[in-house]
Design an enzyme around this catalytic site. Structure first.
Site, PDB file in Angstrom:
ATOM      1  N   LEU A  62       0.832  -1.201   0.000  1.00  0.00           N
ATOM      2  CA  LEU A  62       0.000   0.000   0.000  1.00  0.00           C
ATOM      3  C   LEU A  62       0.866   1.249   0.000  1.00  0.00           C
ATOM      4  CD1 LEU A  62      -2.889   1.281   0.400  1.00  0.00           C
ATOM      5  CD2 LEU A  62      -2.380   1.235   2.850  1.00  0.00           C
ATOM      6  N   ASP A  64      20.004  -8.161   8.572  1.00  0.00           N
ATOM      7  CA  ASP A  64      20.074  -7.223   7.454  1.00  0.00           C
ATOM      8  C   ASP A  64      18.921  -7.540   6.498  1.00  0.00           C
ATOM      9  OD1 ASP A  64      20.628  -5.728   5.215  1.00  0.00           O
ATOM     10  OD2 ASP A  64      22.628  -6.566   4.889  1.00  0.00           O
ATOM     11  N   HIS A 110       0.692  -5.248   1.499  1.00  0.00           N
ATOM     12  CA  HIS A 110      -0.437  -5.569   0.628  1.00  0.00           C
ATOM     13  C   HIS A 110       0.034  -6.339  -0.604  1.00  0.00           C
ATOM     14  CE1 HIS A 110      -4.482  -4.002  -1.236  1.00  0.00           C
ATOM     15  NE2 HIS A 110      -4.459  -5.311  -1.060  1.00  0.00           N
TER      16      HIS A 110
END
Length: 315
Positions: free
Chosen positions: A55, A298, A123
């Site tokens: 999103l 990482d 999303h």
């Protein structure tokens, strides 16, 4: 063609990141200037890797700031064939999924690939699941990173619709700056990411979904597609990262372990690698400025590990 192919050389970006807030905070960072040593071939997979944003996301801004900060270049440098498509910054999962499907079809049609490995953030998790569900013949694997697979209370709280108009404007700006002209529908995006919307989506696309919330029994392979998931469960991970404060605010809406936007239990899908990394929602795409906890994994290396995992599985 709206997807971007990552070149095989590591690209260095030197532009300041922009921070966007609408029900989430996103923004960029410089591509990582890092050499992974003598690991040529470590990330080389049988099928291309396609990175799918979440999103309010993008492929890149102004052609220099990557959503997946430093990830495409690091994967490509050690052998992966990487594509970064752009779908609507805010829209229903099905709409984003159809946009992604068209680009996957184009990748397959214009290269010698017959399938792709999809990796979706936030999303992007349900978005890649949609494509894997409607076109499993084109998908070798679907990996959900910090994915909203069972919804999030943050979307539930935003479901009043009061911010839909403003959200559409903001997301259209993000979309335009990143060089696209895609439809935006904030209300539809929030509905898709809500608990009720996600449960309804899972009924139509159950592949990889655990039998109950927070379960670990999601099928690892369905219709020839391998399913994976990973994410973090920390919120404030670096004192100098201004996005942490925004995530700390949204994280208060969730009464269980979360990354500031998504409950860790909601992230689980297929083979759960881990949902307990010391990373927040933006850390898992290496933002902002790659600032994470000193003791955290990482983020770029986690994508490299996933590429190698796919390689070892013959994908």
């Amino acid at each position: 063609m709206t997807f971007r192919k990552q070149r095989t050389a590591l690209i260095t970006s030197t532009a300041l990141a922009a921070t966007f807030a609408a029900s989430t905070a996103t923004a960029g960072l410089f591509d990582s200037v890092f050499s992974w040593g003598d690991d040529r071939g470590y990330t080389e997979t049988e099928h291309p890797i396609v990175l799918v944003h979440g999103l309010s996301g993008f492929d890149d801004l102004f052609g220099i700031v990557d959503y997946f900060n430093g990830v495409p270049g690091a994967l490509a440098e050690d052998g992966a064939d990487v594509y970064v498509p752009q779908v609507s910054a805010a829209n229903a999962t099905a709409v984003r999924g159809e946009q992604l499907l068209a680009q996957v079809q184009e990748i397959v049609a214009t290269t010698d690939a017959d399938k792709v490995n999809l990796i979706g953030h936030s999303h992007g998790g349900p978005t890649v699941r949609y494509v894997a569900g409607v076109a499993p013949d084109l998908v070798a694997s679907a990996t959900s990173v910090s994915g909203v697979n069972w919804g999030t209370p943050v979307a539930d709280a935003a479901a009043s619709g009061e911010l839909d108009g403003l959200g559409d404007i903001v997301f259209s700006i993000v979309d335009g700056v990143s060089g696209a002209n895609l439809p935006q529908d904030t209300g539809a995006a929030i509905e898709s990411l809500s608990t009720d919307g996600s449960v309804a989506f899972n009924q139509d696309f159950p592949a990889g979904v655990p039998s109950e919330y927070c379960g670990n029994d999601g099928a690892r392979e369905v219709n020839g597609v391998r399913y994976y998931s990973w994410g973090g469960s920390d919120v404030k991970t670096n004192l100098v990262d201004i996005s942490d404060s925004l995530l700390a605010a949204t994280g208060t809406l969730i009464d269980e372990a979360n990354d500031g936007l998504v409950p860790a239990c909601s992230m689980k899908l297929g083979q759960v690698i881990s949902t307990g990394y010391k990373l927040n929602h933006l850390d898992t795409v290496n933002h902002l400025f790659g600032l994470t906890s000193r003791n955290a994994a990482d983020p770029v290396e986690l994508y490299r590990q996933q590429a190698n995992r796919l390689q070892q599985a013959g994908l």
